[in-house]
Design an enzyme around this catalytic site. Sequence first.
Site, PDB file in Angstrom:
ATOM      1  N   LYS A  41      26.994 -44.255   8.393  1.00  0.00           N
ATOM      2  CA  LYS A  41      27.011 -44.904   9.716  1.00  0.00           C
ATOM      3  C   LYS A  41      26.883 -46.424   9.593  1.00  0.00           C
ATOM      4  O   LYS A  41      27.597 -47.168  10.254  1.00  0.00           O
ATOM      5  CB  LYS A  41      25.874 -44.373  10.602  1.00  0.00           C
ATOM      6  CG  LYS A  41      25.919 -42.879  10.834  1.00  0.00           C
ATOM      7  CD  LYS A  41      24.766 -42.408  11.693  1.00  0.00           C
ATOM      8  CE  LYS A  41      23.397 -42.621  11.092  1.00  0.00           C
ATOM      9  NZ  LYS A  41      23.130 -41.833   9.865  1.00  0.00           N
ATOM     10  N   ARG A 120      18.241 -40.255  18.621  1.00  0.00           N
ATOM     11  CA  ARG A 120      18.093 -39.281  17.553  1.00  0.00           C
ATOM     12  C   ARG A 120      17.433 -38.001  18.031  1.00  0.00           C
ATOM     13  O   ARG A 120      17.257 -37.088  17.235  1.00  0.00           O
ATOM     14  CB  ARG A 120      17.202 -39.907  16.486  1.00  0.00           C
ATOM     15  CG  ARG A 120      17.870 -40.063  15.145  1.00  0.00           C
ATOM     16  CD  ARG A 120      16.868 -40.772  14.277  1.00  0.00           C
ATOM     17  NE  ARG A 120      17.193 -40.695  12.910  1.00  0.00           N
ATOM     18  CZ  ARG A 120      17.699 -41.707  12.211  1.00  0.00           C
ATOM     19  NH1 ARG A 120      18.009 -42.838  12.803  1.00  0.00           N
ATOM     20  NH2 ARG A 120      17.928 -41.567  10.939  1.00  0.00           N
ATOM     21  N   ARG A 159      22.329 -44.641  -3.353  1.00  0.00           N
ATOM     22  CA  ARG A 159      22.373 -45.918  -2.611  1.00  0.00           C
ATOM     23  C   ARG A 159      21.393 -46.927  -3.195  1.00  0.00           C
ATOM     24  O   ARG A 159      20.280 -46.607  -3.562  1.00  0.00           O
ATOM     25  CB  ARG A 159      22.011 -45.675  -1.144  1.00  0.00           C
ATOM     26  CG  ARG A 159      21.858 -46.986  -0.364  1.00  0.00           C
ATOM     27  CD  ARG A 159      21.811 -46.796   1.113  1.00  0.00           C
ATOM     28  NE  ARG A 159      20.837 -45.832   1.553  1.00  0.00           N
ATOM     29  CZ  ARG A 159      20.755 -45.373   2.792  1.00  0.00           C
ATOM     30  NH1 ARG A 159      21.596 -45.792   3.710  1.00  0.00           N
ATOM     31  NH2 ARG A 159      19.833 -44.501   3.122  1.00  0.00           N
ATOM     32  N   ARG A 192      15.732 -47.447  -1.513  1.00  0.00           N
ATOM     33  CA  ARG A 192      14.861 -47.248  -0.362  1.00  0.00           C
ATOM     34  C   ARG A 192      13.882 -46.115  -0.646  1.00  0.00           C
ATOM     35  O   ARG A 192      14.253 -45.109  -1.235  1.00  0.00           O
ATOM     36  CB  ARG A 192      15.712 -46.888   0.868  1.00  0.00           C
ATOM     37  CG  ARG A 192      16.135 -48.086   1.675  1.00  0.00           C
ATOM     38  CD  ARG A 192      17.145 -47.785   2.750  1.00  0.00           C
ATOM     39  NE  ARG A 192      16.870 -46.673   3.637  1.00  0.00           N
ATOM     40  CZ  ARG A 192      17.625 -46.355   4.690  1.00  0.00           C
ATOM     41  NH1 ARG A 192      18.691 -47.108   4.990  1.00  0.00           N
ATOM     42  NH2 ARG A 192      17.362 -45.317   5.440  1.00  0.00           N
ATOM     43  N   ARG A 203      14.325 -35.715   5.800  1.00  0.00           N
ATOM     44  CA  ARG A 203      15.250 -36.372   6.745  1.00  0.00           C
ATOM     45  C   ARG A 203      16.357 -35.424   7.176  1.00  0.00           C
ATOM     46  O   ARG A 203      16.750 -35.405   8.345  1.00  0.00           O
ATOM     47  CB  ARG A 203      15.867 -37.618   6.091  1.00  0.00           C
ATOM     48  CG  ARG A 203      14.879 -38.758   5.972  1.00  0.00           C
ATOM     49  CD  ARG A 203      15.348 -39.775   4.966  1.00  0.00           C
ATOM     50  NE  ARG A 203      16.461 -40.566   5.453  1.00  0.00           N
ATOM     51  CZ  ARG A 203      17.224 -41.326   4.664  1.00  0.00           C
ATOM     52  NH1 ARG A 203      16.983 -41.368   3.365  1.00  0.00           N
ATOM     53  NH2 ARG A 203      18.210 -42.023   5.174  1.00  0.00           N
TER      54      ARG A 203
HETATM   55  P1  AP5 Z   1      25.135 -45.815   4.659  1.00  0.00           P
HETATM   56  O1  AP5 Z   1      26.254 -46.490   5.365  1.00  0.00           O
HETATM   57  O2  AP5 Z   1      23.952 -46.632   4.273  1.00  0.00           O
HETATM   58  O3  AP5 Z   1      24.724 -44.481   5.457  1.00  0.00           O
HETATM   59  P2  AP5 Z   1      23.915 -44.292   6.800  1.00  0.00           P
HETATM   60  O4  AP5 Z   1      24.504 -43.128   7.528  1.00  0.00           O
HETATM   61  O5  AP5 Z   1      23.793 -45.574   7.557  1.00  0.00           O
HETATM   62  O6  AP5 Z   1      22.536 -43.857   6.168  1.00  0.00           O
HETATM   63  P3  AP5 Z   1      21.051 -44.212   6.568  1.00  0.00           P
HETATM   64  O7  AP5 Z   1      20.206 -43.546   5.508  1.00  0.00           O
HETATM   65  O8  AP5 Z   1      20.823 -45.693   6.749  1.00  0.00           O
HETATM   66  O9  AP5 Z   1      20.906 -43.478   7.890  1.00  0.00           O
HETATM   67  P4  AP5 Z   1      19.656 -42.925   8.464  1.00  0.00           P
HETATM   68  O10 AP5 Z   1      20.134 -42.478   9.778  1.00  0.00           O
HETATM   69  O11 AP5 Z   1      18.913 -41.917   7.691  1.00  0.00           O
HETATM   70  O12 AP5 Z   1      18.644 -44.149   8.363  1.00  0.00           O
HETATM   71  P5  AP5 Z   1      18.099 -45.157   9.453  1.00  0.00           P
HETATM   72  O13 AP5 Z   1      18.034 -46.455   8.798  1.00  0.00           O
HETATM   73  O14 AP5 Z   1      18.803 -45.009  10.753  1.00  0.00           O
HETATM   74  O15 AP5 Z   1      25.754 -45.129   3.338  1.00  0.00           O
HETATM   75  C1  AP5 Z   1      24.935 -44.379   2.450  1.00  0.00           C
HETATM   76  C2  AP5 Z   1      25.449 -44.587   1.003  1.00  0.00           C
HETATM   77  O16 AP5 Z   1      26.761 -44.033   0.883  1.00  0.00           O
HETATM   78  C3  AP5 Z   1      25.564 -46.053   0.555  1.00  0.00           C
HETATM   79  O17 AP5 Z   1      25.204 -46.165  -0.785  1.00  0.00           O
HETATM   80  C4  AP5 Z   1      27.073 -46.391   0.737  1.00  0.00           C
HETATM   81  O18 AP5 Z   1      27.499 -47.364  -0.191  1.00  0.00           O
HETATM   82  C5  AP5 Z   1      27.696 -45.020   0.440  1.00  0.00           C
HETATM   83  N1  AP5 Z   1      28.939 -44.806   1.211  1.00  0.00           N
HETATM   84  C6  AP5 Z   1      29.157 -45.128   2.520  1.00  0.00           C
HETATM   85  N2  AP5 Z   1      30.402 -44.772   2.893  1.00  0.00           N
HETATM   86  C7  AP5 Z   1      30.966 -44.181   1.790  1.00  0.00           C
HETATM   87  C8  AP5 Z   1      32.232 -43.585   1.539  1.00  0.00           C
HETATM   88  N3  AP5 Z   1      33.158 -43.512   2.493  1.00  0.00           N
HETATM   89  N4  AP5 Z   1      32.480 -43.080   0.323  1.00  0.00           N
HETATM   90  C9  AP5 Z   1      31.526 -43.129  -0.666  1.00  0.00           C
HETATM   91  N5  AP5 Z   1      30.305 -43.690  -0.496  1.00  0.00           N
HETATM   92  C10 AP5 Z   1      30.024 -44.201   0.731  1.00  0.00           C
HETATM   93  O19 AP5 Z   1      16.644 -44.574   9.709  1.00  0.00           O
HETATM   94  C11 AP5 Z   1      15.658 -44.584   8.716  1.00  0.00           C
HETATM   95  C12 AP5 Z   1      14.385 -43.972   9.264  1.00  0.00           C
HETATM   96  O20 AP5 Z   1      13.887 -44.761  10.365  1.00  0.00           O
HETATM   97  C13 AP5 Z   1      14.480 -42.550   9.826  1.00  0.00           C
HETATM   98  O21 AP5 Z   1      14.391 -41.569   8.809  1.00  0.00           O
HETATM   99  C14 AP5 Z   1      13.277 -42.526  10.773  1.00  0.00           C
HETATM  100  O22 AP5 Z   1      12.081 -42.378  10.071  1.00  0.00           O
HETATM  101  C15 AP5 Z   1      13.304 -43.929  11.377  1.00  0.00           C
HETATM  102  N6  AP5 Z   1      14.130 -44.013  12.595  1.00  0.00           N
HETATM  103  C16 AP5 Z   1      15.200 -44.812  12.787  1.00  0.00           C
HETATM  104  N7  AP5 Z   1      15.712 -44.636  14.019  1.00  0.00           N
HETATM  105  C17 AP5 Z   1      14.939 -43.688  14.622  1.00  0.00           C
HETATM  106  C18 AP5 Z   1      14.981 -43.062  15.890  1.00  0.00           C
HETATM  107  N8  AP5 Z   1      15.914 -43.382  16.792  1.00  0.00           N
HETATM  108  N9  AP5 Z   1      14.059 -42.116  16.164  1.00  0.00           N
HETATM  109  C19 AP5 Z   1      13.094 -41.788  15.280  1.00  0.00           C
HETATM  110  N10 AP5 Z   1      13.001 -42.347  14.053  1.00  0.00           N
HETATM  111  C20 AP5 Z   1      13.918 -43.285  13.721  1.00  0.00           C
END
Ligand code: AP5
Length: 254
Positions: A41, A120, A159, A192, A203
């Site tokens: 994402k 979420r 990552r 991370r 997660r």
């Molecule tokens: P990346 O683009 O970083 O993936 P992502 O979907 O953004 O992954 P995140 O882990 O950041 O999402 P998340 O939803 O768990 O974390 P968030 O920060 O929101 O890509 C991942 C990897 O794949 C990278 O290495 C990239 O290079 C590679 N890649 C990408 N595209 C590719 C492709 N096409 N081919 C090959 N490789 C590829 O949340 C973190 C934490 O915060 C949560 O767990 C929770 O504790 C808290 N939190 C955040 N928002 C909320 C909420 N609304 N409610 C409650 N808790 C929340």
Amino acid sequence: MTTQPDRSSWLQGPAAQCTPAPTPIVPRWRLVLLGAPGVGKGTQAQLLHQRLGACHLSTGDVFRAAATRKDCAPSPAMATALDYMRRGELVPDTTVWEMVRERAGCLRCAGGFLLDGFPRTLNQAESLSQLLRAENLPLNAVVDYELPVAEIVSRLSGRRTCTSCKAVFHIANQPPQRENVCDHCGATLFQREDDRPESIKVRLAAYDQSTAPLIDFYRRQNLLVSIPATGSPDEICSRTVAALYQRAPLPTVV
Ligand code: AP5
């Protein structure tokens, strides 16, 4: 690396101003990006920003920015939120909603928005719907990225993120030129805390239990656009943009 606009108002809260202020964009896209952790994402949000102009608003980025601020210690609520995040659990709805409501100005922004990682839970989605309805800011679409679990785990565990400019790499799919060194600013890369195996498990379970139900929630509102997240990031982005433009009507200028 794709350049992010200044997101000070989002990352630091309403007291901070984005510099320069975003310019009004037509059509103005208001999108939610859904999908399991690690599906890509954040990567897509950066590419979509380049194609559609809308600003990347990630709730995870707000938490990570608070964790690394050197000028002030996190508030007690934020410190608790960071503990949830490290364990891979969802931060409680009240804390998340308080944070988003405080930043509602970013949803009104003339540049549009790409919400990443929010909503979420069904509670968060209901609260967002109410706010957007009250402000007359309808969503254009909710993009749901789909990927098999094995590939998700591999993307998360490989990552690496830059300690300084936050650029994202992958040890196999998108390796830096020098091991553990950011191609863009030369700072060290890190893994991370929530990308370790025990947190990844938590997660993914939280996603299945609390976030996956949003797919039906938005499908019922005729907002859902499902996109396979396989292939290169550019291919996925082009697929997304084509699917968005296939939907009618085009975003309004409200
Ligand atoms: P990346 O683009 O970083 O993936 P992502 O979907 O953004 O992954 P995140 O882990 O950041 O999402 P998340 O939803 O768990 O974390 P968030 O920060 O929101 O890509 C991942 C990897 O794949 C990278 O290495 C990239 O290079 C590679 N890649 C990408 N595209 C590719 C492709 N096409 N081919 C090959 N490789 C590829 O949340 C973190 C934490 O915060 C949560 O767990 C929770 O504790 C808290 N939190 C955040 N928002 C909320 C909420 N609304 N409610 C409650 N808790 C929340």
